[in-house]
Scaffold this motif. Structure first.
Motif, mmCIF file in Angstrom:
data_model
loop_
_atom_site.group_PDB
_atom_site.id
_atom_site.type_symbol
_atom_site.label_atom_id
_atom_site.label_comp_id
_atom_site.label_asym_id
_atom_site.label_seq_id
_atom_site.Cartn_x
_atom_site.Cartn_y
_atom_site.Cartn_z
ATOM 1 N N THR A 121 0.814 -1.216 0.000
ATOM 2 C CA THR A 121 0.000 0.000 0.000
ATOM 3 C C THR A 121 0.846 1.263 0.000
ATOM 4 N N GLN A 122 2.128 1.133 0.322
ATOM 5 C CA GLN A 122 3.043 2.275 0.396
ATOM 6 C C GLN A 122 2.679 3.252 1.520
ATOM 7 N N ARG A 123 1.844 2.835 2.459
ATOM 8 C CA ARG A 123 1.522 3.714 3.591
ATOM 9 C C ARG A 123 2.639 3.656 4.627
ATOM 10 N N ALA A 124 2.697 4.680 5.451
ATOM 11 C CA ALA A 124 3.716 4.726 6.500
ATOM 12 C C ALA A 124 3.557 3.526 7.424
ATOM 13 N N VAL A 125 4.671 2.898 7.770
ATOM 14 C CA VAL A 125 4.593 1.699 8.609
ATOM 15 C C VAL A 125 5.851 1.572 9.455
ATOM 16 N N VAL A 126 5.640 1.237 10.719
ATOM 17 C CA VAL A 126 6.740 0.893 11.625
ATOM 18 C C VAL A 126 6.862 -0.619 11.644
ATOM 19 N N LEU A 127 8.060 -1.114 11.406
ATOM 20 C CA LEU A 127 8.323 -2.552 11.357
ATOM 21 C C LEU A 127 9.272 -2.909 12.496
ATOM 22 N N ASP A 128 8.814 -3.768 13.375
ATOM 23 C CA ASP A 128 9.553 -4.099 14.587
ATOM 24 C C ASP A 128 9.470 -5.603 14.807
ATOM 25 N N ALA A 129 10.323 -6.111 15.662
ATOM 26 C CA ALA A 129 10.199 -7.463 16.207
ATOM 27 C C ALA A 129 9.948 -8.520 15.125
ATOM 28 N N ASP A 130 8.785 -9.200 15.181
ATOM 29 C CA ASP A 130 8.525 -10.317 14.265
ATOM 30 C C ASP A 130 8.516 -9.884 12.802
ATOM 31 N N ALA A 131 8.126 -8.640 12.518
ATOM 32 C CA ALA A 131 8.150 -8.174 11.127
ATOM 33 C C ALA A 131 9.572 -8.155 10.596
ATOM 34 N N LEU A 132 10.519 -7.775 11.433
ATOM 35 C CA LEU A 132 11.925 -7.763 11.011
ATOM 36 C C LEU A 132 12.431 -9.184 10.792
ATOM 37 N N THR A 133 12.024 -10.099 11.651
ATOM 38 C CA THR A 133 12.429 -11.497 11.479
ATOM 39 C C THR A 133 11.835 -12.080 10.203
ATOM 40 N N LEU A 134 10.579 -11.765 9.910
ATOM 41 C CA LEU A 134 9.965 -12.238 8.667
ATOM 42 C C LEU A 134 10.741 -11.745 7.453
ATOM 43 N N MET A 135 11.183 -10.496 7.479
ATOM 44 C CA MET A 135 11.948 -9.964 6.355
ATOM 45 C C MET A 135 13.318 -10.609 6.258
ATOM 46 N N ALA A 136 13.913 -10.935 7.392
ATOM 47 C CA ALA A 136 15.209 -11.609 7.361
ATOM 48 C C ALA A 136 15.078 -13.011 6.771
ATOM 49 N N GLU A 140 12.485 -11.378 -0.276
ATOM 50 C CA GLU A 140 11.576 -10.707 -1.198
ATOM 51 C C GLU A 140 10.775 -9.633 -0.467
ATOM 52 N N LEU A 141 10.438 -9.902 0.790
ATOM 53 C CA LEU A 141 9.767 -8.879 1.599
ATOM 54 C C LEU A 141 10.655 -7.663 1.772
ATOM 55 N N PHE A 142 11.932 -7.917 1.974
ATOM 56 C CA PHE A 142 12.890 -6.818 2.165
ATOM 57 C C PHE A 142 12.888 -5.888 0.955
ATOM 58 N N THR A 143 12.734 -6.435 -0.221
ATOM 59 C CA THR A 143 12.772 -5.608 -1.427
ATOM 60 C C THR A 143 11.550 -4.706 -1.548
ATOM 61 N N GLN A 144 10.510 -4.936 -0.754
ATOM 62 C CA GLN A 144 9.303 -4.111 -0.818
ATOM 63 C C GLN A 144 9.347 -2.916 0.124
ATOM 64 N N LEU A 145 10.417 -2.780 0.867
ATOM 65 C CA LEU A 145 10.544 -1.622 1.750
ATOM 66 C C LEU A 145 10.549 -0.330 0.940
ATOM 67 N N HIS A 146 10.069 0.741 1.547
ATOM 68 C CA HIS A 146 10.000 2.026 0.855
ATOM 69 C C HIS A 146 10.311 3.148 1.833
ATOM 70 N N GLU A 147 10.311 4.367 1.353
ATOM 71 C CA GLU A 147 10.794 5.500 2.144
ATOM 72 C C GLU A 147 9.886 5.859 3.313
ATOM 73 N N ALA A 148 8.648 5.356 3.348
ATOM 74 C CA ALA A 148 7.750 5.624 4.465
ATOM 75 C C ALA A 148 7.817 4.543 5.540
ATOM 76 N N CYS A 149 8.795 3.639 5.431
ATOM 77 C CA CYS A 149 8.994 2.594 6.440
ATOM 78 C C CYS A 149 9.992 3.054 7.497
ATOM 79 N N VAL A 150 9.748 2.645 8.745
ATOM 80 C CA VAL A 150 10.701 2.844 9.836
ATOM 81 C C VAL A 150 10.995 1.476 10.436
ATOM 82 N N LEU A 151 12.252 1.067 10.409
ATOM 83 C CA LEU A 151 12.685 -0.205 10.984
ATOM 84 C C LEU A 151 13.293 0.067 12.352
ATOM 85 N N THR A 152 12.928 -0.734 13.365
ATOM 86 C CA THR A 152 13.405 -0.469 14.727
ATOM 87 C C THR A 152 14.084 -1.702 15.332
ATOM 88 N N PRO A 153 15.186 -2.153 14.761
ATOM 89 C CA PRO A 153 15.820 -3.379 15.253
ATOM 90 C C PRO A 153 16.680 -3.168 16.496
#
Length: 285
Positions: A121-136, A140-153
């Protein structure tokens, strides 16, 4: 390098005006995991509401809705059991402008599909905890990140998400952590907030900001279950209010540390959202 501090400009963006209604301050959606694992999302949702988001909703699987309803009053509930549920909610309500995914979310294949639908959707999103593990686990999920994402590892999540950039067994110097954070932001195209006693925050192509709390013993009490979920919620609420991702990450980190500095020894994550009104009064918000 920028050392973070609460400037008058940052205080100003936290204010609400008398001619505004709730949706002028945005609508945040926090996704929860299944029954018995809703606490993290509930902490994040309460933090988002306390920091000023006009409306906050928890999206939870059907079996978790009664548990959430038993604990939440001013926060709305929607069923999100699969990716289609989320897609329909976001399609029907364009006012939802910030999401939080990860706290207590879960690592099942269905959760990866929900995360994929959110990123699309390209909406602003905070990605933390399990979302970061899913991307790791799914690059392919990692490639969908965009400038409105905030990662908090934290350190372990950073190592998994950015192999070769994370600190080794001997730890990092601050300069090394700054460099790793900047490279991670450039690689992902997103804001990266690398948590720790020296928190580093970077957006692609921008100077790294540092929040150094090593000399603040009270802030060390943030090393408790759920504190990171509150931080994710604070950032989500600020995104909902319309702040840019880098601004939301920096101000969220500041408020998180300021709350811990006041509370000190014995604080638990549940204490942190309730500290926000006092901080706002002290700041003159």
């Amino acid at each position: 390098m920028t050392l973070l501090e609460m400037t008058p400009e940052r205080i100003e963006v936290l204010r609400k005006r008398s001619d505004q209604h709730k949706f002028d301050h945005g609508s945040a959606l926090v996704l929860s995991g299944p029954a018995t694992r809703t606490g993290a999302a509930r902490l994040a949702a309460m933090a988002a509401l306390r920091v000023g988001a006009g409306v906050v909703t928890v999206g939870a699987p059907r079996d978790a809705l009664p548990e959430c309803a038993a604990h939440l009053t001013g926060i709305m509930l929607r069923e999100v059991s699969e990716a289609l549920d989320l897609s329909l909610i976001l399609a029907e309500d364009q006012r939802i402008n910030a999401l939080c995914i990860g706290p207590g979310f879960g690592l099942e294949p269905a959760h990866g599909a929900i995360l994929r639908a959110a990123l699309a959707t390209q909406r602003a999103v905070v990605l933390d905890a399990d979302a970061l593990t899913l991307m790791a686990q799914d690059r392919e999920l990692f490639t969908q990140l965009h400038e409105a994402c905030v990662l908090t590892p934290h350190a372990g999540e950073f190592r998994r998400l950015f192999p070769g950039l994370g600190e080794d067994g001997d730890g990092f110097t601050l300069d090394e952590k700054k460099d790793a954070t900047q490279r991670a932001a450039d690689m992902s195209g997103a804001v990266v907030l690398y948590k720790g006693g020296q928190t580093t925050i970077a957006a692609p192509g921008c100077p790294v900001a540092v929040l150094d709390t090593m000399s603040e013993p009270n802030v060390a009490w943030l090393a408790t279950a759920g504190a990171g979920d509150v931080l994710a919620g604070l950032i989500t609420g600020l995104l909902a209010k319309g702040l840019k991702p880098i601004e939301a990450a920096e101000i969220g980190a500041l408020l998180h540390a300021m709350a811990a500095k006041v509370l000190g020894p014995g604080l638990i994550a549940e204490d942190l959202p309730g500290q926000i009104p006092g901080l706002f009064r002290e700041l003159g918000v």
